[in-house]
Scaffold this active site. Structure first.
Site, short mmCIF file in Angstrom:
data_model
loop_
_atom_site.label_atom_id
_atom_site.label_comp_id
_atom_site.label_asym_id
_atom_site.label_seq_id
_atom_site.Cartn_x
_atom_site.Cartn_y
_atom_site.Cartn_z
N LYS A 142 -22.09 43.71 12.84
CA LYS A 142 -22.77 44.70 13.69
C LYS A 142 -22.25 46.12 13.46
O LYS A 142 -22.82 47.07 13.97
CB LYS A 142 -22.56 44.35 15.16
CG LYS A 142 -23.51 43.30 15.70
CD LYS A 142 -23.38 43.33 17.21
CE LYS A 142 -24.18 42.28 17.90
NZ LYS A 142 -24.01 42.38 19.36
N LYS A 143 -21.14 46.26 12.76
CA LYS A 143 -20.65 47.62 12.48
C LYS A 143 -21.72 48.40 11.73
O LYS A 143 -21.93 49.58 11.98
CB LYS A 143 -19.35 47.61 11.69
CG LYS A 143 -18.75 49.00 11.58
CD LYS A 143 -17.41 49.01 10.92
CE LYS A 143 -17.52 48.98 9.43
NZ LYS A 143 -18.06 50.22 8.85
N HIS A 197 -11.82 42.05 4.60
CA HIS A 197 -10.87 42.23 5.71
C HIS A 197 -11.22 41.24 6.81
O HIS A 197 -12.15 40.41 6.65
CB HIS A 197 -10.89 43.68 6.22
CG HIS A 197 -12.28 44.19 6.52
ND1 HIS A 197 -13.06 43.67 7.51
CD2 HIS A 197 -13.02 45.16 5.94
CE1 HIS A 197 -14.21 44.30 7.54
NE2 HIS A 197 -14.22 45.22 6.59
N ALA A 198 -10.49 41.33 7.93
CA ALA A 198 -10.66 40.33 8.99
C ALA A 198 -12.09 40.29 9.54
O ALA A 198 -12.53 39.26 10.05
CB ALA A 198 -9.65 40.61 10.11
N GLY A 199 -12.82 41.41 9.44
CA GLY A 199 -14.21 41.42 9.90
C GLY A 199 -15.05 40.47 9.06
O GLY A 199 -15.86 39.69 9.59
N HIS A 200 -14.88 40.54 7.73
CA HIS A 200 -15.62 39.62 6.86
C HIS A 200 -15.21 38.17 7.14
O HIS A 200 -16.05 37.27 7.20
CB HIS A 200 -15.30 39.91 5.38
CG HIS A 200 -15.73 41.25 4.90
ND1 HIS A 200 -14.85 42.25 4.56
CD2 HIS A 200 -16.97 41.75 4.67
CE1 HIS A 200 -15.52 43.30 4.13
NE2 HIS A 200 -16.80 43.04 4.20
N GLN A 214 -28.24 48.77 9.33
CA GLN A 214 -28.46 47.79 8.24
C GLN A 214 -28.90 46.45 8.82
O GLN A 214 -29.86 45.83 8.34
CB GLN A 214 -27.16 47.61 7.45
CG GLN A 214 -27.15 46.40 6.52
CD GLN A 214 -25.93 46.34 5.63
OE1 GLN A 214 -25.85 47.06 4.66
NE2 GLN A 214 -24.96 45.50 5.96
N ARG A 228 -13.51 50.99 3.67
CA ARG A 228 -13.24 52.41 3.40
C ARG A 228 -12.03 52.93 4.17
O ARG A 228 -11.54 54.02 3.89
CB ARG A 228 -14.48 53.26 3.70
CG ARG A 228 -15.61 52.99 2.71
CD ARG A 228 -16.75 53.98 2.79
NE ARG A 228 -17.68 53.85 1.69
CZ ARG A 228 -18.82 53.14 1.69
NH1 ARG A 228 -19.17 52.48 2.79
NH2 ARG A 228 -19.59 53.06 0.63
N ASN A 274 -13.53 43.39 -1.21
CA ASN A 274 -12.44 44.09 -0.49
C ASN A 274 -12.42 43.59 0.97
O ASN A 274 -12.52 44.35 1.92
CB ASN A 274 -12.60 45.61 -0.56
CG ASN A 274 -11.32 46.31 -0.14
OD1 ASN A 274 -11.30 47.11 0.78
ND2 ASN A 274 -10.22 45.99 -0.77
#
Ligand code: PAF
Length: 274
Positions: free
Chosen positions: A144-145, A30-33, A149, A183, A28
């Site tokens: 880093k979000k 998004h631009a972060g990935h 983790q 999410r 799923n």
């Protein structure tokens, strides 16, 4: 882009390649990935992504079954981002027998998100070490979000002497400040309009800390109250030391504010470094 689901086939494909950089995901995308995929290129010559929704890191009442699975769209995005190999194992490929050996992180797995998601970081550490064994990268990138983790995986890699450089990618945000997350798709239109308040609260706390405010508990409580007044239920809003995520004691050490709060049925997390 080569799409491979089988571990033996992946090993065969990667055996000829040097300088492998790895970006594990649950899909799923998004631009972060995609930003992580693009950064990966600077750290090696073969970029490998993975998509695997890892049952081990979801609690019994969490969203494993409904977690968004958008495989074809993800493949298109990864191809456009120049990813060389996608490892997309089935559960049978990665867990052909029940997983009985685990990577057990230390006490840090039980604070912050770990307090509200028991077993989550054990599931993450176990699958990531297994994925590392399959891909054998020289570097791996994580957003880093998911601050806690990233810290746990960095510490695991160091203590286990894995020859892998762990790189943290900056959080990518929508124009209104909301951190991109798979999410976010659960939010209704009204909740989506409200959602940027979480990051605004963190920014206000950061400004107060930079102005010298050191009553950490008061700042945390004010943020929780402000969010509650707008319909949020916070698991935690916490000012912590960057080095070990222990509660902040002084403004003279690098700090990070971490938050997890629920808007309707959606749990959002975010953080901001000071
Ligand atoms: O951050 C994620 O998407 C997951 O926790 C990870 C690192 C891919 C492990 O399943």
């Amino acid at each position: 882009m080569k799409v491979i689901s089988n571990i033996a086939t992946l090993r065969q494909e990667l055996s000829q390649r040097r300088q492998i950089v790895f970006v594990p995901t649950m899909g799923n995308l998004h631009a972060g990935h995609i930003s992580l995929m693009e950064q990966a290129r600077a750290h090696g010559d073969t970029v490998v992504a993975s998509i695997f929704v890892n049952r081990l890191q979801f609690g019994p009442n969490e969203d494993f079954d409904t977690y968004p699975r958008t495989f074809q769209a993800d493949c298109d995005k990864l191809t456009n981002a120049g990813v060389d190999v996608l490892f997309a194992p089935s559960e049978q490929d990665l867990y052909p027998e029940p997983q009985e050996y685990f990577v057990e992180p230390p006490a840090i797995q039980n604070v912050l998100d770990g307090e509200f998601r028991p077993g989550h970081f054990r599931g993450v550490a176990t699958v990531v070490s297994k994925l590392f064994n399959c891909v054998q990268p020289q570097a791996a990138l994580f957003g880093k979000k998911d601050y806690q983790q990233l810290m746990i995986l960095r510490n695991m890699t160091r203590q286990m002497a894995l020859p892998i450089k762990i790189i943290g990618g900056e959080t990518v945000r929508a124009e209104d400040g909301l951190a991109l997350s798979s999410r976010n798709g659960y939010l209704s239109a009204a909740e989506r309009a409200e959602a940027p308040r979480l990051y605004r609260c963190l920014q206000n706390m950061r400004a107060a800390l930079l102005a010298g405010e050191d009553d950490f508990t008061r700042l945390e409580r004010n943020a929780i109250d402000e969010l509650a007044a707008h319909g949020w239920q916070s698991d935690y809003i916490a000012i912590r030391q960057q080095a070990d995520l222990a509660p902040a004691r002084s403004l003279n050490t690098p700090l990070v504010i971490l938050a997890a709060s629920r808007l309707g049925g959606t749990r959002l997390i975010d953080n901001i470094e000071i």
